[in-house]
Design a protein around this motif. Structure first.
Motif, PDB file in Angstrom:
ATOM      1  N   ALA A   3      77.125  33.634  17.523  1.00  0.00           N
ATOM      2  CA  ALA A   3      76.512  33.988  18.810  1.00  0.00           C
ATOM      3  C   ALA A   3      75.326  33.078  19.115  1.00  0.00           C
ATOM      4  O   ALA A   3      75.145  32.653  20.260  1.00  0.00           O
ATOM      5  CB  ALA A   3      76.074  35.452  18.803  1.00  0.00           C
ATOM      6  N   GLY A   4      74.523  32.777  18.108  1.00  0.00           N
ATOM      7  CA  GLY A   4      73.390  31.875  18.313  1.00  0.00           C
ATOM      8  C   GLY A   4      73.826  30.477  18.689  1.00  0.00           C
ATOM      9  O   GLY A   4      73.240  29.840  19.567  1.00  0.00           O
ATOM     10  N   ILE A   5      74.890  30.011  18.055  1.00  0.00           N
ATOM     11  CA  ILE A   5      75.383  28.663  18.352  1.00  0.00           C
ATOM     12  C   ILE A   5      75.927  28.581  19.771  1.00  0.00           C
ATOM     13  O   ILE A   5      75.609  27.641  20.505  1.00  0.00           O
ATOM     14  CB  ILE A   5      76.436  28.220  17.323  1.00  0.00           C
ATOM     15  N   ILE A   6      76.715  29.578  20.174  1.00  0.00           N
ATOM     16  CA  ILE A   6      77.260  29.492  21.539  1.00  0.00           C
ATOM     17  C   ILE A   6      76.157  29.641  22.575  1.00  0.00           C
ATOM     18  O   ILE A   6      76.214  29.041  23.645  1.00  0.00           O
ATOM     19  CB  ILE A   6      78.430  30.472  21.798  1.00  0.00           C
ATOM     20  N   GLY A   7      75.119  30.411  22.228  1.00  0.00           N
ATOM     21  CA  GLY A   7      73.985  30.521  23.151  1.00  0.00           C
ATOM     22  C   GLY A   7      73.181  29.240  23.233  1.00  0.00           C
ATOM     23  O   GLY A   7      72.871  28.750  24.318  1.00  0.00           O
ATOM     24  N   THR A  18      77.098  18.939  18.840  1.00  0.00           N
ATOM     25  CA  THR A  18      77.488  17.714  18.139  1.00  0.00           C
ATOM     26  C   THR A  18      78.741  17.966  17.306  1.00  0.00           C
ATOM     27  O   THR A  18      79.218  19.106  17.192  1.00  0.00           O
ATOM     28  CB  THR A  18      76.357  17.267  17.202  1.00  0.00           C
ATOM     29  N   ALA A  19      79.244  16.919  16.704  1.00  0.00           N
ATOM     30  CA  ALA A  19      80.392  17.059  15.807  1.00  0.00           C
ATOM     31  C   ALA A  19      80.036  18.009  14.657  1.00  0.00           C
ATOM     32  O   ALA A  19      80.864  18.829  14.234  1.00  0.00           O
ATOM     33  CB  ALA A  19      80.812  15.692  15.278  1.00  0.00           C
ATOM     34  N   ARG A  20      78.809  17.917  14.170  1.00  0.00           N
ATOM     35  CA  ARG A  20      78.379  18.812  13.091  1.00  0.00           C
ATOM     36  C   ARG A  20      78.409  20.261  13.552  1.00  0.00           C
ATOM     37  O   ARG A  20      78.818  21.156  12.802  1.00  0.00           O
ATOM     38  CB  ARG A  20      76.980  18.431  12.609  1.00  0.00           C
ATOM     39  N   HIS A  22      80.368  21.601  15.733  1.00  0.00           N
ATOM     40  CA  HIS A  22      81.760  22.038  15.759  1.00  0.00           C
ATOM     41  C   HIS A  22      82.296  22.267  14.342  1.00  0.00           C
ATOM     42  O   HIS A  22      83.095  23.191  14.123  1.00  0.00           O
ATOM     43  CB  HIS A  22      82.620  21.029  16.523  1.00  0.00           C
ATOM     44  N   ARG A  23      81.852  21.471  13.382  1.00  0.00           N
ATOM     45  CA  ARG A  23      82.289  21.679  11.990  1.00  0.00           C
ATOM     46  C   ARG A  23      81.748  23.004  11.454  1.00  0.00           C
ATOM     47  O   ARG A  23      82.455  23.748  10.771  1.00  0.00           O
ATOM     48  CB  ARG A  23      81.849  20.510  11.106  1.00  0.00           C
ATOM     49  N   VAL A  24      80.499  23.311  11.772  1.00  0.00           N
ATOM     50  CA  VAL A  24      79.911  24.582  11.343  1.00  0.00           C
ATOM     51  C   VAL A  24      80.688  25.738  11.950  1.00  0.00           C
ATOM     52  O   VAL A  24      81.018  26.722  11.273  1.00  0.00           O
ATOM     53  CB  VAL A  24      78.408  24.656  11.714  1.00  0.00           C
ATOM     54  N   VAL A  25      81.000  25.641  13.239  1.00  0.00           N
ATOM     55  CA  VAL A  25      81.764  26.699  13.902  1.00  0.00           C
ATOM     56  C   VAL A  25      83.159  26.812  13.292  1.00  0.00           C
ATOM     57  O   VAL A  25      83.672  27.921  13.079  1.00  0.00           O
ATOM     58  CB  VAL A  25      81.827  26.458  15.428  1.00  0.00           C
ATOM     59  N   ALA A  26      83.770  25.690  12.982  1.00  0.00           N
ATOM     60  CA  ALA A  26      85.083  25.732  12.334  1.00  0.00           C
ATOM     61  C   ALA A  26      84.991  26.472  11.004  1.00  0.00           C
ATOM     62  O   ALA A  26      85.858  27.293  10.680  1.00  0.00           O
ATOM     63  CB  ALA A  26      85.617  24.316  12.141  1.00  0.00           C
ATOM     64  N   ASP A  27      83.945  26.216  10.235  1.00  0.00           N
ATOM     65  CA  ASP A  27      83.750  26.920   8.964  1.00  0.00           C
ATOM     66  C   ASP A  27      83.552  28.415   9.190  1.00  0.00           C
ATOM     67  O   ASP A  27      84.089  29.242   8.449  1.00  0.00           O
ATOM     68  CB  ASP A  27      82.554  26.344   8.200  1.00  0.00           C
ATOM     69  N   LEU A  28      82.786  28.765  10.225  1.00  0.00           N
ATOM     70  CA  LEU A  28      82.590  30.183  10.545  1.00  0.00           C
ATOM     71  C   LEU A  28      83.919  30.841  10.916  1.00  0.00           C
ATOM     72  O   LEU A  28      84.227  31.952  10.477  1.00  0.00           O
ATOM     73  CB  LEU A  28      81.589  30.348  11.689  1.00  0.00           C
ATOM     74  N   MET A  29      84.690  30.166  11.738  1.00  0.00           N
ATOM     75  CA  MET A  29      85.970  30.727  12.168  1.00  0.00           C
ATOM     76  C   MET A  29      86.931  30.875  10.988  1.00  0.00           C
ATOM     77  O   MET A  29      87.730  31.814  10.944  1.00  0.00           O
ATOM     78  CB  MET A  29      86.568  29.895  13.287  1.00  0.00           C
ATOM     79  N   ALA A  30      86.835  29.997  10.021  1.00  0.00           N
ATOM     80  CA  ALA A  30      87.692  30.083   8.831  1.00  0.00           C
ATOM     81  C   ALA A  30      87.389  31.330   8.007  1.00  0.00           C
ATOM     82  O   ALA A  30      88.233  31.783   7.230  1.00  0.00           O
ATOM     83  CB  ALA A  30      87.527  28.826   7.981  1.00  0.00           C
ATOM     84  N   THR A  31      86.192  31.914   8.193  1.00  0.00           N
ATOM     85  CA  THR A  31      85.851  33.142   7.471  1.00  0.00           C
ATOM     86  C   THR A  31      86.478  34.363   8.118  1.00  0.00           C
ATOM     87  O   THR A  31      86.418  35.457   7.566  1.00  0.00           O
ATOM     88  CB  THR A  31      84.326  33.351   7.395  1.00  0.00           C
ATOM     89  N   GLY A  32      87.059  34.178   9.312  1.00  0.00           N
ATOM     90  CA  GLY A  32      87.728  35.297   9.977  1.00  0.00           C
ATOM     91  C   GLY A  32      86.930  35.965  11.071  1.00  0.00           C
ATOM     92  O   GLY A  32      87.310  37.042  11.538  1.00  0.00           O
ATOM     93  N   ILE A  33      85.836  35.357  11.507  1.00  0.00           N
ATOM     94  CA  ILE A  33      85.073  35.974  12.604  1.00  0.00           C
ATOM     95  C   ILE A  33      85.964  36.073  13.834  1.00  0.00           C
ATOM     96  O   ILE A  33      86.916  35.305  14.011  1.00  0.00           O
ATOM     97  CB  ILE A  33      83.789  35.187  12.937  1.00  0.00           C
TER      98      ILE A  33
END
Length: 89
Positions: A3-7, A18-20, A22-33
């Motif tokens: 939520a903080g990142i999208i805000g 940045t690309a970084r 998006h990588r952090v978000v990809a890692d978050l999504m991989a956890t099942g959020i």
């Protein structure tokens, strides 16, 4: 964290996305959020917030001079305020 990142990135529209990021978000999504649910929740506002926005928008006057310039350095404000009416709520 999502939520903080999208805000902070304006839903990935600002230069802060940045690309970084998006990588952090990809890692978050991989956890099942549940990213769509978090996004929808970020869009929800309370009745009090909706009324405040409504009252504020009723006092905005848009003029031909309000049309934004293509230049991001435009210094004039794109709106003017009128005195608020006495709204009883």
């Amino acid at each position: 964290m999502y939520a903080g990142i999208i805000g902070d990135t304006g839903r990935f529209l600002y230069d802060l996305a940045t690309a970084r990021t998006h990588r952090v978000v990809a890692d978050l999504m991989a956890t099942g959020i549940d990213a769509p649910a978090i996004g929808r929740q970020e869009e929800e506002i309370s009745l009090a917030e909706a009324r405040l926005i409504s009252d504020a928008l009723q006092t905005v006057t848009v003029t031909a001079a309000s049309v934004p310039s293509p230049s991001p350095r435009r210094s004039s404000r794109p709106w003017t305020w009128r005195p608020a009416r006495n709204n009883s709520r």
